[in-house]
Design an enzyme around this catalytic site. Sequence first.
Site, PDB file in Angstrom:
ATOM      1  N   LYS A   1      -1.707   1.995   6.121  1.00 23.50           N
ATOM      2  CA  LYS A   1      -1.245   3.369   5.911  1.00 23.50           C
ATOM      3  C   LYS A   1      -1.558   4.252   7.112  1.00 23.50           C
ATOM      4  CE  LYS A   1      -0.526   3.370   1.041  1.00 23.50           C
ATOM      5  NZ  LYS A   1      -0.986   3.689  -0.295  1.00 23.50           N
TER       6      LYS A   1
ATOM      7  N   ARG B   1      -4.993  -3.468  -2.738  1.00 23.61           N
ATOM      8  CA  ARG B   1      -3.564  -3.798  -2.599  1.00 23.61           C
ATOM      9  C   ARG B   1      -3.284  -3.912  -1.106  1.00 23.61           C
ATOM     10  NH1 ARG B   1       1.184  -1.034  -1.871  1.00 23.61           N
ATOM     11  NH2 ARG B   1       2.986  -1.790  -3.029  1.00 23.61           N
TER      12      ARG B   1
HETATM   13  N1  HH2 Z   1       1.107   2.353  -2.044  1.00 23.53           N
HETATM   14  C1  HH2 Z   1       2.402   2.058  -1.853  1.00 23.53           C
HETATM   15  C2  HH2 Z   1       3.191   1.587  -2.887  1.00 23.53           C
HETATM   16  N2  HH2 Z   1       2.679   1.377  -4.110  1.00 23.53           N
HETATM   17  N3  HH2 Z   1       0.828   1.434  -5.580  1.00 23.53           N
HETATM   18  C3  HH2 Z   1      -0.451   1.711  -5.808  1.00 23.53           C
HETATM   19  N4  HH2 Z   1      -0.989   1.511  -7.024  1.00 23.53           N
HETATM   20  N5  HH2 Z   1      -1.260   2.205  -4.823  1.00 23.53           N
HETATM   21  C4  HH2 Z   1      -0.810   2.449  -3.563  1.00 23.53           C
HETATM   22  O1  HH2 Z   1      -1.589   2.914  -2.710  1.00 23.53           O
HETATM   23  C5  HH2 Z   1       0.570   2.158  -3.284  1.00 23.53           C
HETATM   24  C6  HH2 Z   1       1.369   1.648  -4.342  1.00 23.53           C
HETATM   25  C7  HH2 Z   1       2.987   2.254  -0.485  1.00 23.53           C
HETATM   26  O2  HH2 Z   1       2.844   1.099   0.279  1.00 23.53           O
HETATM   27  P1  HH2 Z   1       3.980  -0.031   0.492  1.00 23.53           P
HETATM   28  O3  HH2 Z   1       4.342  -0.685  -0.796  1.00 23.53           O
HETATM   29  O4  HH2 Z   1       3.523  -0.966   1.524  1.00 23.53           O
HETATM   30  O5  HH2 Z   1       5.184   0.744   1.089  1.00 23.53           O
HETATM   31  P2  HH2 Z   1       6.529   1.298   0.466  1.00 23.53           P
HETATM   32  O6  HH2 Z   1       6.192   2.249  -0.617  1.00 23.53           O
HETATM   33  O7  HH2 Z   1       7.213   1.961   1.633  1.00 23.53           O
HETATM   34  O8  HH2 Z   1       7.301   0.150  -0.092  1.00 23.53           O
END
Ligand code: HH2
Length: 260
Positions: free
Chosen positions: A205, A240
């Site tokens: 992040k 995660r």
């Molecule tokens: N962060 C993202 C997505 N889902 N869920 C939880 N519970 N906690 C988090 O911190 C979280 C989440 C964002 O990360 P990522 O899935 O890598 O990216 P994107 O939302 O662009 O798919």
Amino acid sequence: MGILNATPDSFSDGGRHLDHTVALRAAREMRQAGAAWLDVGGESTRPGAAPVSVDEELRRVVPLVQALAAEGLGPISVDTSKGQVAAAALDAGACLVNDVTAGADEALLAAVAAHRAGLCLMHMQGEPRIMQDAPNYADVVAEVMDFLAARIERAIAAGVPRTAIVVDPGIGFGKTLSHNLALLRGLGHIAAALHRPVLVGLSRKRMISGMQGQDIPAVERDALSHLVHVQVAGACGMLRVHDVPGAVRALRMGLWRSDL
Ligand code: HH2
């Protein structure tokens, strides 16, 4: 928890797992490396992301969950805030719903309760399109905790048992760097006050760049993410992450600490 984004636009791995062969290979690698969960997402929640229709999200998520379950690659979590997508993914073999809107959609809570599934309730200020515009809190830890406490009770009222719930302070979701750091410092407090395990998602992040005071491309943030993973591991129940092998190796290096 290994991240498997079936999206064209995720901030760090967008487009990589749209092809099922590639997604299944990534899933196998994450499970072999020690991922306890695989979190399948069909809608990016990065700052500024555009919403995705129910049909499109179903098309991205359901066949992938089916393929993962058919190969015995579970347990599978589905990263969605839509009741219809949650219900279909649970039918397809997922057993946890990871909701970045903390159960805003009653239908999602009903689906989790009906399937006796797990539920992750995450805090976000605003919505992805505008959440980083001007995040503002008087006391970020207290406000996030109060929000999560209220959402736990709402989920319980919808039929989800307390023991099926994990909470997440939502690193980067309507937060500045100093909000994120205050929440990481407060993880133990949040877990103890809410009596629930805490999930933390900080992998790749923007806060990693912020802590370095320079812009580091998302795909180059793994090693720095893992340094923080080791530091927070003792205070949370689930991490995660994008790079599961690296995270597991880093966590092993932290095992000498008696408090982990
Ligand atoms: N962060 C993202 C997505 N889902 N869920 C939880 N519970 N906690 C988090 O911190 C979280 C989440 C964002 O990360 P990522 O899935 O890598 O990216 P994107 O939302 O662009 O798919």
